[in-house]
Structures are given as structure tokens and as C-alpha cells.
Design a protein around this motif. Structure first.
Motif, PDB file in Angstrom:
ATOM      1  N   ILE A 252       0.898  -1.162   0.000  1.00  0.00           N
ATOM      2  CA  ILE A 252       0.000   0.000   0.000  1.00  0.00           C
ATOM      3  C   ILE A 252       0.927   1.201   0.000  1.00  0.00           C
ATOM      4  O   ILE A 252       1.615   1.461   0.986  1.00  0.00           O
ATOM      5  CB  ILE A 252      -0.881   0.055   1.273  1.00  0.00           C
ATOM      6  N   CYS A 269      10.756   7.309  -0.812  1.00  0.00           N
ATOM      7  CA  CYS A 269       9.529   6.878  -1.505  1.00  0.00           C
ATOM      8  C   CYS A 269       9.789   6.318  -2.911  1.00  0.00           C
ATOM      9  O   CYS A 269       9.200   5.302  -3.304  1.00  0.00           O
ATOM     10  CB  CYS A 269       8.545   8.031  -1.592  1.00  0.00           C
ATOM     11  N   GLN A 293      -2.365   9.978  -1.651  1.00  0.00           N
ATOM     12  CA  GLN A 293      -2.284  10.634  -0.337  1.00  0.00           C
ATOM     13  C   GLN A 293      -0.936  11.326  -0.220  1.00  0.00           C
ATOM     14  O   GLN A 293      -0.123  10.994   0.636  1.00  0.00           O
ATOM     15  CB  GLN A 293      -2.488   9.619   0.782  1.00  0.00           C
ATOM     16  N   GLU A 294      -0.709  12.237  -1.160  1.00  0.00           N
ATOM     17  CA  GLU A 294       0.572  12.959  -1.209  1.00  0.00           C
ATOM     18  C   GLU A 294       0.911  13.557   0.162  1.00  0.00           C
ATOM     19  O   GLU A 294       0.017  14.071   0.862  1.00  0.00           O
ATOM     20  CB  GLU A 294       0.454  14.053  -2.269  1.00  0.00           C
ATOM     21  N   ILE A 298      -1.375  15.294   3.476  1.00  0.00           N
ATOM     22  CA  ILE A 298      -1.568  16.757   3.618  1.00  0.00           C
ATOM     23  C   ILE A 298      -1.476  17.466   2.275  1.00  0.00           C
ATOM     24  O   ILE A 298      -1.722  18.663   2.180  1.00  0.00           O
ATOM     25  CB  ILE A 298      -0.578  17.379   4.635  1.00  0.00           C
ATOM     26  N   LYS A 303       3.189  19.836   1.941  1.00  0.00           N
ATOM     27  CA  LYS A 303       4.435  19.079   2.104  1.00  0.00           C
ATOM     28  C   LYS A 303       5.636  19.959   1.752  1.00  0.00           C
ATOM     29  O   LYS A 303       6.660  19.915   2.429  1.00  0.00           O
ATOM     30  CB  LYS A 303       4.422  17.817   1.230  1.00  0.00           C
ATOM     31  N   GLN A 310      11.685  21.862   7.475  1.00  0.00           N
ATOM     32  CA  GLN A 310      12.738  20.868   7.728  1.00  0.00           C
ATOM     33  C   GLN A 310      14.115  21.459   7.455  1.00  0.00           C
ATOM     34  O   GLN A 310      15.079  21.165   8.156  1.00  0.00           O
ATOM     35  CB  GLN A 310      12.503  19.626   6.869  1.00  0.00           C
ATOM     36  N   THR A 316      10.378  15.651  10.133  1.00  0.00           N
ATOM     37  CA  THR A 316       9.120  15.569   9.367  1.00  0.00           C
ATOM     38  C   THR A 316       7.890  15.638  10.271  1.00  0.00           C
ATOM     39  O   THR A 316       6.873  16.233   9.895  1.00  0.00           O
ATOM     40  CB  THR A 316       9.051  14.261   8.549  1.00  0.00           C
ATOM     41  N   THR A 351       5.892  -3.511   4.134  1.00  0.00           N
ATOM     42  CA  THR A 351       5.856  -2.251   4.893  1.00  0.00           C
ATOM     43  C   THR A 351       6.760  -2.345   6.107  1.00  0.00           C
ATOM     44  O   THR A 351       7.120  -3.438   6.553  1.00  0.00           O
ATOM     45  CB  THR A 351       4.418  -1.936   5.355  1.00  0.00           C
ATOM     46  N   LYS A 356       0.121   1.623   9.653  1.00  0.00           N
ATOM     47  CA  LYS A 356      -0.544   1.145   8.435  1.00  0.00           C
ATOM     48  C   LYS A 356      -1.139  -0.252   8.681  1.00  0.00           C
ATOM     49  O   LYS A 356      -2.291  -0.516   8.312  1.00  0.00           O
ATOM     50  CB  LYS A 356       0.496   1.082   7.306  1.00  0.00           C
ATOM     51  N   HIS A 425       8.037   3.115  12.879  1.00  0.00           N
ATOM     52  CA  HIS A 425       8.402   2.268  11.749  1.00  0.00           C
ATOM     53  C   HIS A 425       9.434   1.232  12.181  1.00  0.00           C
ATOM     54  O   HIS A 425      10.336   1.524  12.960  1.00  0.00           O
ATOM     55  CB  HIS A 425       8.959   3.110  10.596  1.00  0.00           C
TER      56      HIS A 425
HETATM   57  N1  LIG Z   1       4.272  15.445   5.304  1.00  0.00           N
HETATM   58  C1  LIG Z   1       5.332  14.910   4.732  1.00  0.00           C
HETATM   59  N2  LIG Z   1       5.143  13.834   3.958  1.00  0.00           N
HETATM   60  C2  LIG Z   1       6.229  13.277   3.399  1.00  0.00           C
HETATM   61  C3  LIG Z   1       7.522  13.789   3.567  1.00  0.00           C
HETATM   62  N3  LIG Z   1       8.373  13.017   2.857  1.00  0.00           N
HETATM   63  C4  LIG Z   1       7.634  12.086   2.250  1.00  0.00           C
HETATM   64  N4  LIG Z   1       6.339  12.232   2.576  1.00  0.00           N
HETATM   65  C5  LIG Z   1       5.183  11.441   2.171  1.00  0.00           C
HETATM   66  O1  LIG Z   1       5.174  10.277   2.913  1.00  0.00           O
HETATM   67  C6  LIG Z   1       4.394   9.296   2.225  1.00  0.00           C
HETATM   68  C7  LIG Z   1       5.115   7.964   2.367  1.00  0.00           C
HETATM   69  O2  LIG Z   1       5.065   7.626   3.693  1.00  0.00           O
HETATM   70  P1  LIG Z   1       6.264   6.994   4.484  1.00  0.00           P
HETATM   71  O3  LIG Z   1       6.071   7.351   5.925  1.00  0.00           O
HETATM   72  O4  LIG Z   1       7.573   7.349   3.857  1.00  0.00           O
HETATM   73  O5  LIG Z   1       6.131   5.467   4.293  1.00  0.00           O
HETATM   74  P2  LIG Z   1       4.894   4.568   4.639  1.00  0.00           P
HETATM   75  O6  LIG Z   1       4.167   4.289   3.379  1.00  0.00           O
HETATM   76  O7  LIG Z   1       4.097   5.167   5.748  1.00  0.00           O
HETATM   77  O8  LIG Z   1       5.533   3.301   5.286  1.00  0.00           O
HETATM   78  P3  LIG Z   1       6.142   2.046   4.572  1.00  0.00           P
HETATM   79  O9  LIG Z   1       4.978   1.170   4.210  1.00  0.00           O
HETATM   80  O10 LIG Z   1       7.019   1.387   5.566  1.00  0.00           O
HETATM   81  O11 LIG Z   1       6.863   2.580   3.402  1.00  0.00           O
HETATM   82  C8  LIG Z   1       4.233   9.814   0.813  1.00  0.00           C
HETATM   83  O12 LIG Z   1       2.898  10.286   0.677  1.00  0.00           O
HETATM   84  C9  LIG Z   1       5.189  10.990   0.751  1.00  0.00           C
HETATM   85  O13 LIG Z   1       4.738  12.014  -0.119  1.00  0.00           O
HETATM   86  C10 LIG Z   1       7.674  14.915   4.403  1.00  0.00           C
HETATM   87  O14 LIG Z   1       8.770  15.391   4.645  1.00  0.00           O
HETATM   88  N5  LIG Z   1       6.568  15.432   4.954  1.00  0.00           N
END
Ligand SMILES: Nc1nc2c(ncn2[C@@H]2O[C@H](COP(=O)(O)OP(=O)(O)OP(=O)(O)O)[C@@H](O)[C@H]2O)c(=O)[nH]1
Length: 442
Positions: A252, A269, A293-294, A298, A303, A310, A316, A351, A356, A425
Motif C-alpha cells: 500500500i 519513496c 495521499q501525497e 496533507i 508538504k 525541515q 518531518t 511495509t 498502516k 516504523h
Molecule cells: N508530510 C510529509 N510527507 C512526506 C515527507 N516526505 C515524504 N512524505 C510522504 O510520505 C508518504 C510515504 O510515507 P512513508 O512514511 O515514507 O512510508 P509509509 O508508506 O508510511 O511506510 P512504509 O509502508 O514502511 O513505506 C508519501 O505520501 C510521501 O509524499 C515529508 O517530509 N513530509
């Protein structure tokens, strides 16, 4: 840019002392080696979360837990008590609930007991839980040629939001229920255009029956008695939809324009998406649910503001909080609905994110996450040196993200450090250790 080792990044996490009522959640006796290893890794992960992220108190005889993840190492279980905050409780509980069940984790006569508090203060981690059943409808499916084969891109609308969520599906037998439903008044061409079956099989069957009826009437043997048919090359969707017996590998993934499209190495990412595609393609089937869900929900605008915070020294999580957003604003109702539509109810989840997993399993979810498969940053280890150096294999790699090197990933390492220390994580920051959880064989 100077390279930064993971060891250099590690810092001690403040631990406050909050008395908490304890609830026993698991009582286990000795069993098979793989069960031990699995439980060992799960429990170790629980302790890791407490150590790295939780702000509640923790006391455990973790030193008595040896042989982490190694099924050949004898494990001396002793009573293990864990205390922590409410959010830790839910994270640890979700870890233990899908891996440390009484059935597959019976550990001899010596008991391992895990105790958790019933209530305590929340840590900074915040994410919302989908409270209703989300409905997903596949609008279109298209074949995408890809190095080494192809996958099918599915575009979904859900009633959770207005976004176009996607499913990247490897394997011809993973089929969308809603895509195949007949729409009133649509022609075969309409169905072809949206990637649904046009009933090529049905028309072939009808022709065959008609042929046999004709030959029976004339007293002759049917020219053809075959029951199976070659798929119409124009309609590649004639295989019957089958329920998935084995749990496929599923990711996901949340959209990250910066990391995936313009190759930012501020986060991991881009690498994670490329790695998930590599791993799933290697298995031959599986799904990446790509949620729009960029920025952890948010949006890109916020971002990018967070990036500027940052650069002023905030991590973050704090950058999000300073902008009045939760640390993580994502929900996973759409992901659950898309997986249900694709017939995936049993899966292995790629993951490191405990939140999640918790959300995917929550609210009466029927998803059976049989294990999680860690996403280990390749540049932290030496497992695939061919992709980490300047070898021809690296140059030929189909994704630039798969050849990321230590010396360019310093900022992503900071991002990963925050994920491990503040967001639960499951990533070990010690460069000498392997991923804390291993996927059991399936
Ligand atoms: N708010 C914010 N979002 C970020 C930043 N860097 C990356 N992202 C977003 O974080 C999301 C990915 O989430 P992650 O926490 O890296 O990974 P995850 O999907 O939760 O966890 P995994 O399943 O282990 O990869 C994407 O939507 C990115 O756009 C940041 O500095 N700030």
C-alpha cells in the motif's frame, strides 16, 4: 554531500515514566523453530518500538530474548513485561495479534508473557482510522508493458474522497469485480475501451454449442468437442476470476511526487515504489495499491512548506505539527476496498509501518495480513552489491531508484531515522543488524 552512517544518526530517545495498569496480552509456550523466530522478531519489534519511539515507561527483561530472527538459536524465554503508552499498546498489539497467535506460537513450558497498559498518555503519533466501509469501483484497466513483462493498471474511484486511486496489478488472475460488472447499455467496444471482458469466451462457447447442435441434427460427429478455448487475442480477460489461495505480496503505497517523479532523495519513496515493483514482479503476482495521499495526506502544497521547515532544522513530524497537520493524516479505507475488489483477502504486506498495519486490520476488517515483509533500504546493506556500485548491472537497472547509493542518501537517512524514532516504523538504525522482522516462508 558528505555521507552519514546510520550509527551517526542514532540518538537516544527520551523516556518518561508513566505508571500504567498492565494487561496480559500473550502467554506463549515453546514450539517450532520458525514460530520461535517469528515470535522472537515480533516481540523484539515491540521492544524496539518502546525503546525508539514511545514516551511512556518501559520495563522489560529484553536481555533474556536472544537469537533474534534466527531459528537455529535457542531462545530462553522468560516472563517479559512491557509497559507503554496507548499508541504503543495498539502498535504492539497489532504486531502480536497477527504474528504471535496462540496457534502458531506455542513456546514450551517456559512462558513468555507480554503485558501492556490499558491507558496512558498518547505519544505524538496521530493518524485517523477509517470508520466506515469504503466502496471502490474500478473505472478502467489497461495493460502496461514493463521491463520483464507487463502489469495491469487499474484506476479506481472510491467514496472516501475524490481522488483517482490506482492499483498496479501483476498477474493475470487478479481481477476486479466491479470492472467486470455490466453497465446498462454498453457495447462490446465500450467494455473493451474500459478494459472489461467482452465475453469473448461466452461467444466462443455459444458458437461451439451451435456447431454441435447443427452436426447432431445432421447425424454427424461434432467437428469440435473441445471444452477449453484459446483466449481471443483482442480480449485478454477471459480467464475466470479465481479466489487467491496463497497470500500475494501487497504494497500500500502513498503518492510522493517529489520522490517518485522528480527523483528526490530527501525521502525513500521513489526507492520503495521501485523496490516493491521489483519484488512483486519477481514473485509473478501481487498488487501495489497506489493511494493519492501525497505528503502523508496533507497534499503537495503543505508538504513543500514542511520541507522548508525541515530545512530550518525540524524533522518531518514536527514540521507537520507546526503546520497544524497531524504527523500522518492518511486513512486506508480505500486501500481495503480496492483489495476487496481485486479478491485479495489474504496477503503479505510490504511495509515497515505499524500504523498502516493497525489501520488495515482495524474496524472489523476482513483482511488477513499473514505477515509483513520489511522494506529495507538497500543502501544500508550489501545484499545486492551489483545494484549498489557502478557495475554494468547497475547501469542496466530499469529503475534509477534501485541503484541508490549510500553517499547520495544522507537526507533520506534522516527521514528514515524520524520514521523509526517517532513514527513506530520497524527499522533498525544499527547498520550491523538485519531488518528486524523477516517474512516467514509461504
Ligand atoms: N508530510 C510529509 N510527507 C512526506 C515527507 N516526505 C515524504 N512524505 C510522504 O510520505 C508518504 C510515504 O510515507 P512513508 O512514511 O515514507 O512510508 P509509509 O508508506 O508510511 O511506510 P512504509 O509502508 O514502511 O513505506 C508519501 O505520501 C510521501 O509524499 C515529508 O517530509 N513530509
Amino acid at each position: 554531500m558528505p555521507s552519514t552512517t546510520i550509527a551517526e544518526l542514532e540518538t537516544a530517545t527520551a523516556v518518561s515514566s508513566t505508571p500504567a495498569e498492565r494487561l496480559p496480552v500473550a502467554s506463549l509456550a515453546q514450539g517450532s523453530a520458525s514460530s520461535k523466530a517469528h515470535f522472537n522478531a515480533s516481540l523484539d519489534m515491540a521492544l524496539h518500538i518502546l525503546k525508539q519511539q514511545d514516551l511512556g515507561s518501559s520495563r522489560s527483561d529484553s536481555q533474556s530474548i536472544s537469537g533474534r530472527g534466527d531459528s537455529s538459536t535457542p531462545v530462553n524465554w522468560a516472563s517479559t513485561d512491557i509497559e507503554g503508552s496507548e499508541s504503543t499498546l495498539s502498535q504492539v498489539d497489532s504486531l502480536l495479534s497477527y504474528s504471535a497467535t496462540a496457534d502458531d506460537l506455542i513456546l514450551n513450558d517456559s512462558k513468555a508473557r507480554v503485558s501492556l497498559p490499558s491507558r496512558s498518555a498518547h505519544s505524538g503519533l496521530s493518524s485517523t482510522m477509517a470508520g466506515k466501509d469504503t466502496q471502490a469501483e474500478c473505472q478502467v484497466r489497461a495493460r502496461i508493458p514493463y521491463p520483464g513483462g507487463h502489469f495491469y493498471l487499474h484506476l479506481y474511484h472510491t467514496d472516501e474522497d475524490e481522488k483517482e486511486h490506482l492499483a498496479i496489478v501483476f498477474g493475470d488472475d487478479i481481477r476486479s469485480k466491479t470492472l467486470e460488472l455490466a453497465k446498462p447499455g454498453e457495447s462490446d467496444m465500450d467494455r473493451k475501451i474500459r478494459g472489461a471482458s467482452t465475453g469473448a469466451l461466452r461467444s466462443l462457447v455459444q458458437k461451439d454449442i451451435a456447431r454441435r447442435q447443427l452436426s447432431n441434427r445432421s447425424g454427424q460427429e461434432p467437428a469440435q468437442r473441445r471444452m477449453g478455448f484459446e483466449p481471443d487475442p483482442v480480449d485478454s480477460f477471459v480467464a475466470p476470476r479465481v479466489s487467491l489461495v496463497e497470500a500475494p505480496l501487497i504494497r500500500i503505497h502513498s503518492e510522493c511526487f517529489t520522490g517518485e517523479t522528480v527523483s528526490s532523495v530527501r525521502c525513500d519513496c521513489g526507492y520503495q515504489l521501485a523496490e516493491a515493483m521489483r519484488l512483486i514482479q519477481r514473485e509473478g503476482r501481487g498488487v501495489i495499491v497506489y493511494l493519492r495521499q501525497e505528503g502523508r495526506g496533507i497534499g503537495l502544497l503543505e508538504k513543500l512548506k514542511a520541507y522548508n521547515l525541515q530545512d530550518m532544522g525540524h524533522d518531518t513530524v514536527d514540521a507537520n505539527l507546526l503546520l497544524n497537520h497531524p504527523a500522518d493524516a492518511r486513512t486506508y479505507g480505500s486501500a481495503r476496498a480496492i483489495l476487496a475488489d481485486l479478491g485479495v483477502d489474504k496477503l503479505r504486506l510490504l511495509t515497515n509501518n505499524t500504523d498502516k498495519i493497525r489501520q488495515l486490520q482495524g474496524h472489523g476488517s476482513s483482511l488477513d495480513i499473514v505477515c509483513h515483509v520489511p522494506m529495507y533500504p538497500r543502501w544500508w546493506g550489501n545484499d545486492t552489491p551489483a545494484l549498489l556500485d557502478d557495475s554494468p548491472a547497475a547501469e542496466l537497472s530499469y529503475s534509477r531508484h534501485l541503484v541508490l547509493q549510500k553517499n547520495v542518501m544522507a537526507e533520506a537517512d534522516l527521514y528514515l531515522k524520524t520514521k523509526a524514532q517517532r513514527m513506530g516504523h520497524m527499522l533498525s538504525l544499527d547498520p550491523t543488524t538485519l531488518p528486524l522482522l523477516r517474512s516467514p516462508a509461504h
